[in-house]
Design a protein around this motif. Structure first.
Motif, PDB file in Angstrom:
ATOM      1  N   ILE A 267       0.943  -1.321  -0.182  1.00 13.93           N
ATOM      2  CA  ILE A 267      -0.047   0.020   0.037  1.00 13.93           C
ATOM      3  C   ILE A 267       0.836   1.238  -0.106  1.00 13.93           C
ATOM      4  O   ILE A 267       0.486   2.165  -0.680  1.00 13.93           O
ATOM      5  CB  ILE A 267      -0.935  -0.020   1.127  1.00 13.93           C
ATOM      6  CG1 ILE A 267      -1.937  -1.021   1.066  1.00 13.93           C
ATOM      7  CG2 ILE A 267      -1.606   1.382   1.362  1.00 13.93           C
ATOM      8  CD1 ILE A 267      -2.887  -1.370   2.162  1.00 13.93           C
ATOM      9  N   LEU A 286      -1.276  -2.328  -5.598  1.00 16.18           N
ATOM     10  CA  LEU A 286      -2.548  -2.986  -4.911  1.00 16.18           C
ATOM     11  C   LEU A 286      -3.175  -4.241  -5.040  1.00 16.18           C
ATOM     12  O   LEU A 286      -3.660  -4.693  -4.028  1.00 16.18           O
ATOM     13  CB  LEU A 286      -3.665  -1.787  -5.237  1.00 16.18           C
ATOM     14  CG  LEU A 286      -3.514  -0.095  -4.845  1.00 16.18           C
ATOM     15  CD1 LEU A 286      -4.447   0.724  -5.608  1.00 16.18           C
ATOM     16  CD2 LEU A 286      -3.556  -0.227  -3.439  1.00 16.18           C
ATOM     17  N   ARG A 290      -3.770  -6.780  -1.925  1.00 20.42           N
ATOM     18  CA  ARG A 290      -4.991  -7.494  -1.770  1.00 20.42           C
ATOM     19  C   ARG A 290      -4.993  -8.935  -1.488  1.00 20.42           C
ATOM     20  O   ARG A 290      -5.502  -9.669  -0.633  1.00 20.42           O
ATOM     21  CB  ARG A 290      -5.812  -7.269  -2.802  1.00 20.42           C
ATOM     22  CG  ARG A 290      -7.223  -7.961  -2.780  1.00 20.42           C
ATOM     23  CD  ARG A 290      -8.003  -7.011  -1.754  1.00 20.42           C
ATOM     24  NE  ARG A 290      -9.495  -7.850  -1.432  1.00 20.42           N
ATOM     25  CZ  ARG A 290      -9.693  -8.700  -0.648  1.00 20.42           C
ATOM     26  NH1 ARG A 290      -8.708  -9.081   0.350  1.00 20.42           N
ATOM     27  NH2 ARG A 290     -10.788  -9.233  -0.486  1.00 20.42           N
ATOM     28  N   TRP A 304      -6.784  -0.362   1.352  1.00 19.15           N
ATOM     29  CA  TRP A 304      -6.793  -1.104   0.067  1.00 19.15           C
ATOM     30  C   TRP A 304      -7.773  -0.364  -0.744  1.00 19.15           C
ATOM     31  O   TRP A 304      -7.693   0.231  -2.098  1.00 19.15           O
ATOM     32  CB  TRP A 304      -6.879  -2.427  -0.100  1.00 19.15           C
ATOM     33  CG  TRP A 304      -6.919  -3.163  -1.424  1.00 19.15           C
ATOM     34  CD1 TRP A 304      -6.002  -3.290  -2.248  1.00 19.15           C
ATOM     35  CD2 TRP A 304      -7.980  -3.499  -2.122  1.00 19.15           C
ATOM     36  NE1 TRP A 304      -6.439  -3.686  -3.295  1.00 19.15           N
ATOM     37  CE2 TRP A 304      -7.701  -4.091  -3.506  1.00 19.15           C
ATOM     38  CE3 TRP A 304      -9.451  -3.777  -1.826  1.00 19.15           C
ATOM     39  CZ2 TRP A 304      -8.558  -4.664  -4.216  1.00 19.15           C
ATOM     40  CZ3 TRP A 304     -10.351  -3.927  -2.726  1.00 19.15           C
ATOM     41  CH2 TRP A 304      -9.791  -4.388  -3.887  1.00 19.15           C
ATOM     42  N   HIS A 308      -7.549   2.201  -3.799  1.00 19.60           N
ATOM     43  CA  HIS A 308      -8.159   1.832  -5.237  1.00 19.60           C
ATOM     44  C   HIS A 308      -9.011   3.067  -5.722  1.00 19.60           C
ATOM     45  O   HIS A 308      -9.131   3.310  -6.928  1.00 19.60           O
ATOM     46  CB  HIS A 308      -8.580   0.596  -5.195  1.00 19.60           C
ATOM     47  CG  HIS A 308      -8.324  -0.548  -6.093  1.00 19.60           C
ATOM     48  ND1 HIS A 308      -8.321  -0.269  -7.465  1.00 19.60           N
ATOM     49  CD2 HIS A 308      -7.767  -1.836  -6.089  1.00 19.60           C
ATOM     50  CE1 HIS A 308      -7.752  -1.031  -8.242  1.00 19.60           C
ATOM     51  NE2 HIS A 308      -7.388  -2.144  -7.407  1.00 19.60           N
TER      52      HIS A 308
END
Length: 726
Positions: A267, A286, A290, A304, A308
């Motif tokens: 991140i 990203l 995840r 996240w 995003h």
């Protein structure tokens, strides 16, 4: 806010730090039978065998997560270690108990036990967990609201570790010192402390797990100040650390704690990439984050979603960004952190503006205003004035009470001396006549009454002094809290305007904004689309938080309308129709909106009630004559008129707010338009930045120490002739 350190401590490392007490965690299936077997054996065990059994029992109970059971087992272990005189085990148990309190947010228990535990470790020279316990104490002060006390403890911790030559202790001290500065919104000192902690702890092998939280905290600070280049460099150091950490401690690849650390690392990489415009790289980072996030209940999952959505915005996909923000907004009811709620709502408002849903964006800004009412301009100023008044009155009362007490004590002393003289005289007279004896008794009784009354008055004065001191202390604390909230509001507002400017051969652009108060109402923005430069500069009526929110709406709407490739007059017309709707507070904004063709030098513009800009030439420097238009936001339905200049190539355009020409010195003399023109005519033009900074310095020199009477915002742009054109 930086994550609490314990969230990044893999349990296997904590076990090594308090060896003999915190062992490897067994599976839940084995917990019941093994724990019961240990309890059955305990009565027959003695000495080291009994301590080892209690340590294993604590491991099983810890896996079950029952706080009361864990605390009971730890207390039994601690009592047994104390009974046996085993200072090493007792120190480990005390450290484990502080960790247990800290992880379960038992702040009062941390504060009640930590000082005694530190004294015990110091006296017995059991220093293995000394600075770790101290760091939990500092963080408890900081996150419990006593930031000043926490910072003082962190400074004492650092001085102690430095005197003992303990590098790990110094690194931990820098870490918690950074947490204190972060909560005080002092990002410069927070970043400095975090980086010193990283540089110190990364030299110690095997590597400390405390570095995971330090990297994450430094990442948050660098994003807050928009230093994305430094953040990108930090991620390289971060990755090397995680790789070496796994090797040092032989951590399994699927271990939950290390997966969380990798998620925060990816991140952080995405934050840097988005800030630097590397959108493909951000998307890849990203995706990796995840993979490392196992459940949607983790903090990393919310981060996240947020980034995003931010990535989709940067890529020009507001509908996709809204999808991620919807999922994030659904999780907000479970989040207590007001700062995170504000951040998510602000992101949602910006997305709505991009989608043209200005009404929904305005509603969200009102919600943000209500959520952050602690920095409301009227309320905050009223409270500050009230606190200042109380502070001054209480200080005066204390001085008056001290003077009255001194005078009364002096009077009492004089009366006592007088009474003693009377007594001596009466003794002499009493030897002669009976009347003298009667007078002696009378005066002595009267003097005693006066002394009793003076003593009672003295006690009452002392009580008033104590009350005044308590009121002063409470007033000072409240004042500091309000000033901190206003600093946060200022940082949020300053983050809404661009601070980086185009590095191109065909245009030179620079702008600056300096609020007169904590928050202000000036704005500027720019957008380059192909060979067109859209820019604006405005001044909202009023100042403070309402003006800053109105400014945010105007700036975001300009950005969205400019992306639609509209002419300045059409942008002004649409801005006016939206901002004048339901404008019960009658706020408005004067604004200069321009679009420059970077290939031809043509300038189209619309002036909505704003100061005329200055066009700088080789021999002529003059104000631009313009059609008068009304300010934006007062009356709906107005059609704004635009104008154009055929070619401004090589002629810089300087736009400003009235905080420049109306700036006042101590004699309330204004800077004036004439002085502005004189400076621009006599100073050779070098660059847009040089022009803005020159006038900023001239205004400061003119003020001569006087407080700013208005926000000061300036923008300078020059369309250059390229080699091809020549």
């Amino acid at each position: 806010m930086p994550h609490r350190l314990i969230n990044h401590l893999p349990r296997m490392i904590v076990n090594r730090l308090i060896a003999g007490l915190l062992l490897m965690i067994m599976t839940v299936a084995l917990y019941g039978s093994e724990a019961e077997e240990i309890r059955r054996q305990l009565p027959s065990l003695k000495g080291k065998d009994r301590l080892d059994a209690l340590g294993r029992l604590y491991d099983y109970i810890q896996a079950d997560g029952d706080f009361e059971a864990q605390l009971s087992c730890l207390n039994e272990y601690l009592a047994e270690a104390h009974r046996q005189g085993n200072s090493t085990c007792e120190a480990e148990a005390r450290g484990a108990r502080i960790i247990l309190f800290y992880n379960n947010l038992q702040n009062d228990s941390v504060l009640r036990h930590a000082h005694g535990d530190l004294d015990y470790m110091l006296q017995t020279k059991e220093m293995a967990n000394y600075y770790r316990v101290w760091s939990y104490l500092v963080n408890t002060y900081v996150y419990d609201g006593s930031v000043t006390i926490g910072l003082q403890e962190a400074e004492k911790m650092y001085a102690d570790a430095k005197e003992r030559g303990d590098d790990a202790g110094q690194g931990l001290a820098y870490s918690v010192m950074g947490n204190a500065y972060f909560c005080m919104n002092d990002m410069e000192h927070a970043s400095e402390a975090y980086q010193k902690g990283i540089d110190m702890l990364i030299q110690i092998h095997p590597l400390s797990t405390d570095l995971s939280s330090l990297f994450s905290s430094q990442c948050d600070v660098l994003e807050t100040v928009h230093d994305y280049r430094q953040l990108e460099r930090l991620t390289v150091q971060w990755k090397n650390y995680l790789t070496q950490l796994i090797a040092d401690w032989k951590i399994p690849a699927d271990y939950t704690g290390i997966n969380e650390s990798w998620a925060y690392y990816y991140i952080g990489c995405a934050q840097a990439a988005i800030g630097l415009g590397k959108l493909d790289e951000a998307e890849a980072m990203l995706a990796e984050a995840r993979k490392k996030t196992t459940t949607e209940e983790e903090d990393t999952y919310r981060s996240w979603l947020f980034y995003h959505a931010k990535l989709s915005q940067a890529a020009g996909h507001p509908k996709e960004a809204l999808t991620y923000n919807n999922r994030l907004t659904a999780l907000l009811p479970s989040v207590d952190d007001m700062a995170e709620q504000l951040r998510v709502k602000q992101q949602r408002a910006e997305i709505m503006m991009r989608l043209g849903k200005t009404g929904e964006a305005a509603r969200l800004y009102r919600e943000m205003y209500e959520l952050n009412d602690s920095v409301n301009r009227h309320d905050s100023k009223r409270k500050l004035a009230e606190m200042n008044t109380i502070f001054k009155v209480d200080e005066l009362k204390m001085k008056q009470a001290e003077e009255q007490a001194r005078m009364k004590m002096e009077q009492a002393r004089l009366r006592m001396e007088q009474a003693e003289q009377q007594i001596r005289s009466i003794v002499i007279i009493a030897s002669i006549i009976v009347l003298a004896l009667v007078a002696f008794i009378y005066f002595r009784h009267k003097a005693a009454k006066r002394l009793e009354k003076a003593h009672a008055q003295l006690e009452d004065t002392h009580s008033q002094l104590l009350t005044a001191y308590d009121q002063l202390e409470a007033t000072t604390t409240a004042k500091e809290r309000i000033e901190s909230d206003l600093r946060i509001a200022r940082n949020i507002q300053m983050g809404m305007v661009p601070h980086t400017f185009p590095d191109r051969e065909d245009v030179d652009l620079y702008a600056s904004m300096t609020p007169a108060k904590e928050v202000g109402g000036d704005l500027y923005d720019y957008l380059i689309m192909g060979d067109k430069l859209f820019f604006c500069l405005g001044d909202v009526s009023g100042k403070g938080v309402p003006a800053s929110l109105f400014m945010a709406m105007a700036r975001n709407m300009f950005h969205v309308l400019a992306q639609q490739d509209l002419q300045p007059a059409e942008i002004a017309t649409r801005l006016n129709n939206t901002l004048s709707e339901d404008n019960e507070s009658s706020m408005f904004v004067t604004m200069f909106i321009g679009v420059a063709d970077l290939t031809t030098g043509r300038l189209g513009f619309c002036n909505a009630g704003h100061n005329p800009p200055v066009l700088i030439g080789s021999g002529t420097t003059e104000f631009v004559e313009m059609i008068p238009n009304a300010p934006i936001g007062l009356w709906p339905g107005l059609e704004y008129e635009g104008e154009e200049i055929a070619d401004i190539t090589g002629r810089p355009l300087f736009v400003y707010t009235d905080g420049l020409n109306e700036a006042e010195n101590r004699q309330q003399e204004q800077f004036t338009d004439e002085r502005l023109l004189q400076i621009l005519e006599t100073t050779p033009f070098e660059s847009a930045r040089q022009t803005v900074e020159l006038l900023k310095a001239e205004v400061e020199k003119h003020r001569d120490g006087a407080e700013p009477n208005d926000d000061l915002t300036m923008l300078c742009v020059e369309v250059k002739r390229t080699i091809t054109e020549n």
